[in-house]
Design an enzyme around this catalytic site. Sequence first.
Site, PDB file in Angstrom:
ATOM      1  N   ASN A  79       0.851  -1.155  -0.162  1.00 19.09           N
ATOM      2  CA  ASN A  79       0.039  -0.139  -0.009  1.00 19.09           C
ATOM      3  C   ASN A  79       0.821   1.250  -0.111  1.00 19.09           C
ATOM      4  O   ASN A  79       1.394   1.718   1.005  1.00 19.09           O
ATOM      5  CB  ASN A  79      -0.840  -0.089   1.206  1.00 19.09           C
ATOM      6  CG  ASN A  79      -1.817   1.173   1.342  1.00 19.09           C
ATOM      7  OD1 ASN A  79      -1.911   1.896   0.415  1.00 19.09           O
ATOM      8  ND2 ASN A  79      -2.161   1.391   2.516  1.00 19.09           N
ATOM      9  N   LYS A  92      -0.203   4.376  -0.017  1.00 24.06           N
ATOM     10  CA  LYS A  92      -0.511   5.369   0.364  1.00 24.06           C
ATOM     11  C   LYS A  92      -0.493   6.734  -0.603  1.00 24.06           C
ATOM     12  O   LYS A  92      -0.365   6.570  -1.767  1.00 24.06           O
ATOM     13  CB  LYS A  92      -0.088   5.703   1.855  1.00 24.06           C
ATOM     14  CG  LYS A  92      -0.095   4.311   2.720  1.00 24.06           C
ATOM     15  CD  LYS A  92       0.187   4.522   4.102  1.00 24.06           C
ATOM     16  CE  LYS A  92       0.592   3.432   4.784  1.00 24.06           C
ATOM     17  NZ  LYS A  92       0.101   3.364   6.315  1.00 24.06           N
ATOM     18  N   HIS A  96      -9.498   1.221   4.662  1.00 25.48           N
ATOM     19  CA  HIS A  96      -8.204   1.188   5.353  1.00 25.48           C
ATOM     20  C   HIS A  96      -8.303   2.306   6.650  1.00 25.48           C
ATOM     21  O   HIS A  96      -9.284   2.996   6.527  1.00 25.48           O
ATOM     22  CB  HIS A  96      -7.016   1.658   4.531  1.00 25.48           C
ATOM     23  CG  HIS A  96      -5.743   1.823   4.919  1.00 25.48           C
ATOM     24  ND1 HIS A  96      -5.399   2.572   5.968  1.00 25.48           N
ATOM     25  CD2 HIS A  96      -4.743   0.992   5.036  1.00 25.48           C
ATOM     26  CE1 HIS A  96      -4.191   2.292   6.420  1.00 25.48           C
ATOM     27  NE2 HIS A  96      -3.712   1.248   5.713  1.00 25.48           N
ATOM     28  N   GLU A 146      -6.954   4.274   7.638  1.00 20.42           N
ATOM     29  CA  GLU A 146      -6.567   5.765   7.218  1.00 20.42           C
ATOM     30  C   GLU A 146      -7.870   6.593   6.760  1.00 20.42           C
ATOM     31  O   GLU A 146      -8.251   7.584   7.033  1.00 20.42           O
ATOM     32  CB  GLU A 146      -5.384   6.150   6.615  1.00 20.42           C
ATOM     33  CG  GLU A 146      -4.202   5.620   7.322  1.00 20.42           C
ATOM     34  CD  GLU A 146      -2.945   5.321   6.691  1.00 20.42           C
ATOM     35  OE1 GLU A 146      -2.923   5.287   5.578  1.00 20.42           O
ATOM     36  OE2 GLU A 146      -1.980   4.979   7.399  1.00 20.42           O
ATOM     37  N   GLU A 196      -5.742  -5.608  10.309  1.00 16.49           N
ATOM     38  CA  GLU A 196      -4.769  -4.458  10.413  1.00 16.49           C
ATOM     39  C   GLU A 196      -4.836  -3.786  11.819  1.00 16.49           C
ATOM     40  O   GLU A 196      -5.934  -2.883  11.865  1.00 16.49           O
ATOM     41  CB  GLU A 196      -4.933  -3.475   9.671  1.00 16.49           C
ATOM     42  CG  GLU A 196      -4.385  -3.947   7.783  1.00 16.49           C
ATOM     43  CD  GLU A 196      -3.703  -2.983   7.083  1.00 16.49           C
ATOM     44  OE1 GLU A 196      -2.575  -3.355   6.764  1.00 16.49           O
ATOM     45  OE2 GLU A 196      -4.258  -1.801   6.879  1.00 16.49           O
ATOM     46  N   GLY A 253       2.174   1.691  10.626  1.00 16.36           N
ATOM     47  CA  GLY A 253       2.937   2.831  10.537  1.00 16.36           C
ATOM     48  C   GLY A 253       3.670   3.387  11.610  1.00 16.36           C
ATOM     49  O   GLY A 253       4.208   4.465  11.845  1.00 16.36           O
ATOM     50  N   SER A 257       3.212  -2.687  10.251  1.00 19.55           N
ATOM     51  CA  SER A 257       4.505  -2.792  10.385  1.00 19.55           C
ATOM     52  C   SER A 257       5.223  -3.873   9.932  1.00 19.55           C
ATOM     53  O   SER A 257       6.267  -4.431  10.476  1.00 19.55           O
ATOM     54  CB  SER A 257       5.000  -2.147  11.710  1.00 19.55           C
ATOM     55  OG  SER A 257       4.514  -1.010  11.955  1.00 19.55           O
TER      56      SER A 257
HETATM   57  C1  PEP Z   1      -0.812  -0.157   5.805  1.00 24.05           C
HETATM   58  O1  PEP Z   1      -0.769   0.999   5.360  1.00 24.05           O
HETATM   59  O2  PEP Z   1      -1.734  -0.926   5.604  1.00 24.05           O
HETATM   60  C2  PEP Z   1       0.195  -0.568   6.549  1.00 24.05           C
HETATM   61  C3  PEP Z   1       0.143  -1.705   7.221  1.00 24.05           C
HETATM   62  O3  PEP Z   1       1.261   0.216   6.930  1.00 24.05           O
HETATM   63  P1  PEP Z   1       2.550  -0.147   7.692  1.00 24.05           P
HETATM   64  O4  PEP Z   1       2.953  -1.401   7.079  1.00 24.05           O
HETATM   65  O5  PEP Z   1       3.501   1.030   7.277  1.00 24.05           O
HETATM   66  O6  PEP Z   1       2.245  -0.154   9.008  1.00 24.05           O
END
Ligand code: PEP
Length: 254
Positions: free
Chosen positions: A13, A15, A98, A100, A170, A176, A216
């Site tokens: 992703n 973003k 997501h 976000e 998630e 992040g 992460s």
């Molecule tokens: C994501 O954006 O779905 C995500 C898991 O980000 P990160 O791997 O940076 O935590």
Amino acid sequence: MDKQNRQVVIAGNWKMNKNAAETTALLNEMTSIIKDADCKVLLCVPAINISTAVEAVKGSCIEIGAQNCHWATNGAFTGEISADMLKSFGIKYAIIGHSERRQYFGETDKTVNMRSLACLENGITPIICVGENLEEREKDITKDVIKTQIEAGLAGFTSEQLHNTIIAYEPVWAIGTGKTATAEQAEEVCAYIRQLLGEIFCPNCAKKVTIQYGGSMNASNAKELLSMPNIDGGLIGGASLKAVDFNTIVESAK
Ligand code: PEP
């Protein structure tokens, strides 16, 4: 059906990162090193770069996906993009709901449901994101939160639509932040999601669903997370912007 019979999907992703030239450069780097993937490899790029990205990965094992999709086919929805538009670029996967989007853009379980159904009606696999925030984990209500998100997000789905859906677990506190769920924590919730899908649809239907972990995931922890029985892939943010790290994650899925 066990893990070895489910499709493993490693999805990046990006973003809101990379302009058109940077998109081509990073994808050129990725296609030169990601060659014999054993799993589906997907990069979900900003909508404005989809056409550039599709061109850059032509002839490789990498596919391009979207980060969102509106529920209507067309109309007065300024700034949005429809499943029909994505389909016209050959897009077959879209991240939906997501955290976000839920946190900053008012996404709800209801809109997640509508967006996902629009994807499915257009041959696009929704990657439906669910997960608890830190407060919810500390209050020990993770499973309640997941249950609500799954029941509402997948409301009205047929078993066939479930089969064409990916669930990404998630935990919001891990996105992040550099804080990864332990493999055991991630497995516990992914197993619970599969149990729930079994109750809502049927146990056999649930066994076929790809469930990813995201939060992460990186080159160092991917192998352990991906070895868990109910984790069939990853949704990766930060580490999907580094070709070498992303390749290591893809290799870890073997
Ligand atoms: C994501 O954006 O779905 C995500 C898991 O980000 P990160 O791997 O940076 O935590």
